[in-house]
Design an enzyme around this catalytic site. Structure first.
Site, mmCIF file in Angstrom:
data_model
loop_
_atom_site.group_PDB
_atom_site.id
_atom_site.type_symbol
_atom_site.label_atom_id
_atom_site.label_comp_id
_atom_site.label_asym_id
_atom_site.label_seq_id
_atom_site.Cartn_x
_atom_site.Cartn_y
_atom_site.Cartn_z
ATOM 1 N N GLU A 143 42.068 17.092 60.123
ATOM 2 C CA GLU A 143 42.599 17.035 58.765
ATOM 3 C C GLU A 143 43.613 15.889 58.670
ATOM 4 O O GLU A 143 43.792 15.288 57.616
ATOM 5 C CB GLU A 143 43.258 18.373 58.400
ATOM 6 N N LYS B 7 38.789 23.124 46.645
ATOM 7 C CA LYS B 7 39.506 24.179 45.933
ATOM 8 C C LYS B 7 39.161 24.124 44.440
ATOM 9 O O LYS B 7 38.912 25.147 43.801
ATOM 10 C CB LYS B 7 41.024 24.040 46.124
ATOM 11 N N ARG C 132 49.370 22.153 58.486
ATOM 12 C CA ARG C 132 48.896 22.124 59.877
ATOM 13 C C ARG C 132 50.004 21.792 60.868
ATOM 14 O O ARG C 132 49.766 21.708 62.066
ATOM 15 C CB ARG C 132 47.722 21.146 60.010
HETATM 16 C C1 G6Q Z 1 47.095 22.016 55.990
HETATM 17 C C2 G6Q Z 1 46.324 22.119 54.771
HETATM 18 C C3 G6Q Z 1 45.670 23.449 54.536
HETATM 19 C C4 G6Q Z 1 46.625 24.540 54.058
HETATM 20 C C5 G6Q Z 1 45.815 25.708 53.510
HETATM 21 C C6 G6Q Z 1 46.686 26.856 53.073
HETATM 22 O O1 G6Q Z 1 47.701 21.025 56.344
HETATM 23 O O2 G6Q Z 1 47.079 21.702 53.710
HETATM 24 O O3 G6Q Z 1 44.981 23.931 55.654
HETATM 25 O O4 G6Q Z 1 47.461 24.942 55.095
HETATM 26 O O5 G6Q Z 1 45.008 25.267 52.464
HETATM 27 O O6 G6Q Z 1 47.576 26.454 52.098
HETATM 28 P P1 G6Q Z 1 48.734 27.415 51.622
HETATM 29 O O7 G6Q Z 1 49.666 27.639 52.773
HETATM 30 O O8 G6Q Z 1 49.410 26.724 50.478
HETATM 31 O O9 G6Q Z 1 48.092 28.707 51.210
#
Ligand code: G6Q
Length: 543
Positions: A357, A508, A272
């Site tokens: 988050e 997940k 994020r």
């Molecule tokens: C952000 C979170 C989450 C992450 C997504 C995508 O801080 O960790 O939103 O960005 O789950 O993750 P990937 O970039 O590893 O696909």
């Protein structure tokens, strides 16, 4: 590092704030302004081209003094310094938190594990710039020799929300003969609608995933691969139509993307907090490398401001402390983000992830329960549209909802009186929220007695107003960094880890297990709770 910081409830400023809040809660902003008219100009601060009016908050000089004491007793400064110097402040993942390095000038040096990370940041930026120019100029050809016209970013969460928001926010600066779309949801509709009028020969996919394992993104990337090969047939075509943005070179290569076409970043960039890393490749292709650099300059100027300015004039610290004030001492549950700028229509959605988050945590860095409410719910929509829907509740409902209004002196699309009307609404809304309308005022308008209570506005509803000259890449950088550091400030007060996201991980894992059960050819033996098992059985029989 947290050792010497007392638990929240035993910090002297926290206790003092509790008492102070008791005396302030019954006071109305009408009276507060009457006894202190100079606050209208005094409770303002400016930095990096942003002007903040925070005078319409339920605070006095004493409140500010105590909030700043609380920040000091919470080690805000020390914690910020630890972030800026690459210390591993994300303790639950044992990682440095260095999105600030993504916008550090070439001349700076930030060392993590004995290595200066700044040169690597600029190497990637240069590689992105070269690639972006190839696409923008039409020099990069697809497999059949046609230039790329369509760019589809595949990613989710931090690898989607920033790019979408930035594209929408900076669309005015984008190269208009290129089409940009963003696919995030594992719902096949998202992909189907994104490609339905595109041709693979002219389409480039940016697969954006830090881990390159995220279920949604990998599923969409495989569908994109199949869609591309369905028309272009040869696997060599993939190299001309797919690039990856990731920290996981091995998985990228396994997917079939040439790692020469991979743009890297690092484990010290949280999802994020990554829109200004290689994850911003779609933004750079859209607005061009020069505008992207100006976006980074905006981020950096706010970083410097946050790091060096005394807290009483420090925009992110003030915003963060005010949020703590309402969350913990006024029981406010939410914060409304109200941009009066159509291009910022995805800004509230972006901030939802950044704020919620980051600070949606119930334990401190030491693993103890936080004995106060943490991250409020952020939400919002652009004005004036919101005024015709949910503002009713903000004005006359029973909840206290602090609002951030965001406006600009100049419109990007000047059109008759539109912009003056738009801005008149910003000032009017904030005024009405703060000062309301008394029963006497309503009666004086000749309103029949039975209607008077319905037409009364209690007021005393706080808001901030943020103003800037015009929405530019630079301004967007300052705005995003403003909220990043406001989140940081809040997290420091609550002594939480604003940089992990264990709540995301659980979903997940669970979904992967249930997917196996749904797709199992034989009847699976289900050991979930009775409701979940029943729903899985129903879905299996009806799909
Ligand atoms: C952000 C979170 C989450 C992450 C997504 C995508 O801080 O960790 O939103 O960005 O789950 O993750 P990937 O970039 O590893 O696909």
């Amino acid at each position: 590092m947290t050792d010497r910081i007392a638990p929240l409830a035993s910090r002297p400023a926290w206790k003092a704030l509790q008492q102070h809040a008791d005396t302030l809660r019954p006071q109305h902003l009408r009276d507060i302004f009457q006894t202190d008219p100079s606050r209208g100009s005094r409770f303002t601060a400016q930095a990096c081209g942003l002007f903040l009016d925070y005078s319409k908050n339920r605070i006095t000089d004493e409140t500010l003094k105590l909030l700043i004491e609380l920040a000091n007793q919470s080690g805000l400064r020390e914690r910020a310094e630890a972030m800026f110097t690459g210390k591993k402040i994300n303790t639950t993942e044992n990682r440095a938190v260095l999105h600030v390095a993504l916008r550090a000038p070439r001349s700076e040096s930030i060392v993590v594990d004995g290595e200066d990370v700044v040169p690597g940041v600029h190497q990637v930026l240069d590689k992105m710039a070269a690639f972006a120019e190839l696409i923008r100029s039409g020099a990069w050809l697809g497999y059949t020799g046609k230039p790329i016209r369509n760019i589809i970013n595949i990613g989710i969460g931090g690898s989607d929300l920033g790019p979408v928001m930035a594209y929408e926010a900076l669309r005015h600066y984008s190269q208009r003969d290129l089409n940009f779309r963003f696919v995030s949801n594992v719902d096949g509709t998202d992909f189907a609608e994104a490609v339905r009028d595109f041709h693979p020969e002219e389409t480039l996919f940016l697969v954006a995933s830090k881990t390159f394992t995220t279920l949604e993104t990998m599923t969409n990337a495989h569908s994109a691969r199949a869609w591309t090969l369905g028309r272009l047939k040869q696997t060599e075509a993939i190299a001309r139509h797919f690039v990856a943005i990731s920290t996981n070179a091995e998985a990228v290569a396994k997917f079939g993307i040439d790692t020469a076409n991979m743009f890297g970043f690092w484990d010290w960039v949280g999802g994020r907090y990554s829109m200004d890393s290689a994850i911003g490749l779609s933004t750079m292709i859209a607005i061009g490398p020069e505008n992207f650099r100006s976006l980074l300059e905006g981020f950096h100027s706010m970083d410097v401001h946050f790091r060096t300015t005394p807290l009483e004039k420090n925009l992110p610290a003030l915003l963060g402390l005010l949020t703590v004030w309402y969350t913990n001492f006024f029981n406010a549950q939410t914060v409304a983000i109200l941009p009066y700028e159509q291009y910022l229509k995805r800004f509230p959605a972006y901030l939802q992830q950044l704020t919620m988050e980051s600070n949606g945590k119930h334990v401190t860095l030491d693993g103890a329960e936080v004995l106060a409410d943490t991250g409020p719910i952020y939400w919002g929509e652009p004005g004036t549209n919101g005024q015709h829907s949910f503002y009713q509740l903000i004005h006359q409902g029973t909840r206290l909802i602090p609002c951030d209004f965001i406006g600009f002196y100049k419109s990007i699309n000047p059109l008759g009186r539109h912009h003056d009307m738009l801005m008149a609404n910003v000032f009017a809304q904030a005024e009405a929220l703060a000062f309301g309308k008394t029963a006497a005022e309503v009666r004086a308008e000749g309103v029949p007695e039975p209607l008077v209570p319905h037409k009364v506005f209690a007021g005393n509803r706080p808001s901030n107003i943020l103003l800037a000259e015009r929405l530019t890449p630079y301004t967007l950088g300052t705005l995003v960094a403003l909220y990043e550091h406001s989140v940081f400030t809040q997290g420091a007060i609550w002594s939480i880890d604003s940089f992990d996201q264990w709540g995301v991980e659980l979903g997940k894992v669970l979904a992967t297990r249930i997917l196996g059960e749904i797709e199992s050819p034989s009847e699976p033996s289900l050991t979930h709770d009775p409701s979940t098992s029943n729903l899985i059985r129903l879905y299996r029989s009806q799909r």
